[in-house]
Scaffold this motif. Structure first.
Motif, PDB file in Angstrom:
ATOM      1  N   ASP A  60       0.808  -1.219   0.000  1.00 44.35           N
ATOM      2  CA  ASP A  60       0.000   0.000   0.000  1.00 44.35           C
ATOM      3  C   ASP A  60       0.842   1.269   0.000  1.00 44.35           C
ATOM      4  N   ASN A  61       2.095   1.171   0.383  1.00 42.31           N
ATOM      5  CA  ASN A  61       2.986   2.336   0.420  1.00 42.31           C
ATOM      6  C   ASN A  61       4.150   2.178  -0.550  1.00 42.31           C
ATOM      7  N   CYS A  62       3.986   1.334  -1.547  1.00 49.57           N
ATOM      8  CA  CYS A  62       5.087   0.964  -2.428  1.00 49.57           C
ATOM      9  C   CYS A  62       5.335   2.025  -3.504  1.00 49.57           C
ATOM     10  N   THR A  63       6.579   2.471  -3.610  1.00 54.45           N
ATOM     11  CA  THR A  63       6.956   3.400  -4.674  1.00 54.45           C
ATOM     12  C   THR A  63       7.843   2.710  -5.706  1.00 54.45           C
ATOM     13  N   LEU A  64       8.127   1.422  -5.484  1.00 55.78           N
ATOM     14  CA  LEU A  64       8.993   0.702  -6.407  1.00 55.78           C
ATOM     15  C   LEU A  64       8.247   0.172  -7.618  1.00 55.78           C
ATOM     16  N   ASP A  67       1.260   1.879 -10.374  1.00 57.69           N
ATOM     17  CA  ASP A  67      -0.075   1.475  -9.926  1.00 57.69           C
ATOM     18  C   ASP A  67      -0.572   0.209 -10.623  1.00 57.69           C
ATOM     19  N   GLU A  68      -0.318   0.106 -11.915  1.00 63.83           N
ATOM     20  CA  GLU A  68      -0.767  -1.073 -12.660  1.00 63.83           C
ATOM     21  C   GLU A  68      -0.046  -2.331 -12.172  1.00 63.83           C
ATOM     22  N   GLU A  69       1.255  -2.222 -11.942  1.00 65.44           N
ATOM     23  CA  GLU A  69       2.015  -3.374 -11.454  1.00 65.44           C
ATOM     24  C   GLU A  69       1.536  -3.804 -10.065  1.00 65.44           C
ATOM     25  N   ILE A  70       1.220  -2.848  -9.211  1.00 69.26           N
ATOM     26  CA  ILE A  70       0.711  -3.154  -7.875  1.00 69.26           C
ATOM     27  C   ILE A  70      -0.637  -3.869  -7.984  1.00 69.26           C
ATOM     28  N   ALA A  71      -1.519  -3.369  -8.837  1.00 70.97           N
ATOM     29  CA  ALA A  71      -2.840  -3.982  -8.998  1.00 70.97           C
ATOM     30  C   ALA A  71      -2.718  -5.415  -9.515  1.00 70.97           C
ATOM     31  N   ILE A  72      -1.852  -5.630 -10.485  1.00 72.17           N
ATOM     32  CA  ILE A  72      -1.652  -6.979 -11.027  1.00 72.17           C
ATOM     33  C   ILE A  72      -1.087  -7.901  -9.956  1.00 72.17           C
TER      34      ILE A  72
END
Length: 88
Positions: A60-64, A67-72
């Motif tokens: 939830d706090n990832c900057t690495l 947004d699309e990669e986090i959702a996948i």
């Protein structure tokens, strides 16, 4: 028993369902294997391992990741955990 695979890329860890389960709940039949990866004397392996752990534990706090990669990744994690839950 799992093959002795030690990844040197973050992406490889994040594609491994067993690693995801290990990183999120600490319970895995391969726990010893993953802990060996984290303690590896080969910098590329331990660095990739630690970055992947960090990403999963801070989604939830990832900057690495974008947004699309986090959702996948989240979708994949939920599907993996749901599948794993039906096996018990």
């Amino acid at each position: 028993m799992r093959k002795a695979i030690m990844y040197n890329r973050v992406e490889d860890y994040l594609r491994d369902d067993d690693f995801i389960r290990y990183a999120l709940d600490g319970c895995s039949e391969y726990e010893q294997h993953w802990e060996e990866c984290g303690r590896s004397k080969i910098d590329s392996i331990s660095t990739a391992f630690n970055k992947a752990i960090h990403i999963l534990q801070n989604l939830d706090n990832c900057t690495l990741l974008n947004d699309e990669e986090i959702a996948i990744l989240k979708s994949r994690i939920f599907k993996t955990l749901k599948h794993f839950g039906t096996q018990n």
